[in-house]
Design a protein around this motif. Structure first.
Motif, short mmCIF file in Angstrom:
data_model
loop_
_atom_site.label_atom_id
_atom_site.label_comp_id
_atom_site.label_asym_id
_atom_site.label_seq_id
_atom_site.Cartn_x
_atom_site.Cartn_y
_atom_site.Cartn_z
N TRP A 136 44.13 40.54 44.97
CA TRP A 136 43.54 40.04 43.73
C TRP A 136 44.03 40.81 42.52
CZ3 TRP A 136 40.86 35.62 43.08
CH2 TRP A 136 40.43 34.97 44.24
N ALA A 137 44.25 42.11 42.68
CA ALA A 137 44.82 42.90 41.59
C ALA A 137 46.24 42.43 41.27
CB ALA A 137 44.82 44.38 41.96
N PRO A 149 41.30 43.31 48.12
CA PRO A 149 41.22 43.55 46.67
C PRO A 149 42.58 43.77 46.03
CG PRO A 149 39.54 44.81 47.84
CD PRO A 149 40.45 44.23 48.88
N GLN A 150 43.53 44.37 46.75
CA GLN A 150 44.85 44.60 46.17
C GLN A 150 45.56 43.29 45.89
OE1 GLN A 150 46.32 47.56 45.14
NE2 GLN A 150 47.70 46.05 44.20
N PHE A 191 36.04 39.80 42.84
CA PHE A 191 36.67 41.10 42.97
C PHE A 191 36.82 41.72 41.58
CE2 PHE A 191 37.77 39.34 47.08
CZ PHE A 191 37.68 40.45 47.91
N PRO A 192 37.02 43.02 41.48
CA PRO A 192 37.19 43.65 40.16
C PRO A 192 38.28 42.94 39.35
CG PRO A 192 36.96 45.34 41.84
CD PRO A 192 37.04 44.03 42.56
N GLY A 193 37.96 42.66 38.08
CA GLY A 193 38.92 41.99 37.21
C GLY A 193 38.84 40.49 37.24
N TRP A 194 37.87 39.93 38.01
CA TRP A 194 37.76 38.48 38.16
C TRP A 194 36.31 38.05 38.06
CZ3 TRP A 194 41.88 35.22 38.51
CH2 TRP A 194 43.11 35.81 38.78
N GLU A 195 36.11 36.79 37.67
CA GLU A 195 34.79 36.18 37.78
C GLU A 195 34.93 34.83 38.46
OE1 GLU A 195 32.89 35.39 34.10
OE2 GLU A 195 34.61 34.40 33.19
#
Length: 222
Positions: A46-47, A43-44, A69-73
């Motif tokens: 992707w961040a 996840p980091q 992941f968080p912040g993505w679609e």
């Protein structure tokens, strides 16, 4: 290394083309549209990629997951395959010519008509590209793209529709592979899992399936 071929390339041979932030990287936009992560399951990473590309950006990652992941679609995923050379008969081709910057307009025209995959204004700087001309016109080409240490990807394999069935793509793949082998490296390539004709061609030439993967298209959320 081949599991994260784009990341390996951008951290090594292609570092001069890289824009990097933490665990994420991308090629300069006029070179190639590819983004890469040190670990697509992290996840980091992707961040870091979200910070690199900014809100609303749409990106493609080879080997990415089919979850967001968080912040993505997830916009779309396409099944892909990765092949490596195990028994390819590589050989130079007397008719093949090295393509350069002056040939880019013709290359982009051929790419647009045949759709072998993305090609940008400076993609030709990634490696050696060979072409075959007939009556002065570029009718077939193939070249080098991703470049993890010890490996080189064969890409942009295409033939003008009016010239298909003459074995031009086969000759150019063998010629590009010859140059790769001369450097002591091993050819590999990617193709869509649904491109049965390309898969049959590459298997007949001596490439072997290494892995099945996903080509993911993602959007960074605002």
């Amino acid at each position: 290394m081949l599991d994260e071929a784009a990341w390996s390339s951008l951290q090594g041979v292609h570092a001069r083309f890289a824009e990097t932030h933490g665990l994420a990287a991308r090629y300069q936009s006029d070179v190639a549209p590819f983004h890469a992560l040190a670990d697509p399951a992290d996840p980091q990473a992707w961040a870091d990629l979200a910070e690199l590309v900014g809100p609303g950006a749409e990106i493609s990652v080879a080997g990415g997951p089919d979850i967001a992941f968080p912040g993505w679609e997830v916009v779309a995923t396409i099944g892909g395959t990765q092949f490596v050379d195990v028994n390819l008969r590589a050989a130079p081709d007397r008719e093949a010519v090295v393509l350069g910057a002056a040939d880019v307009p013709e290359i982009l025209d051929l790419i647009a008509r045949t759709q072998p995959g993305p090609f940008r204004q400076r993609t030709i700087e990634l490696g050696t590209y060979l072409g075959i001309r007939r009556e002065g016109a570029l009718v077939a080409m193939a070249g080098e793209r991703l470049h993890p240490s010890g490996w080189t990807e064969i890409s942009a394999v295409c033939t003008d529709p009016a010239r298909r069935g003459q074995g031009l793509a086969t000759r150019l793949v063998r010629a590009v592979a010859h140059g790769i082998r001369e450097r002591g490296e091993t050819p590999f390539l990617h193709t869509s899992a649904g491109n049965a004709n390309a898969i049959r061609l590459y298997q007949s030439l001596g490439f072997e399936l290494r892995k099945r993967t996903l080509f993911g298209h993602y959007r960074a959320l605002a």
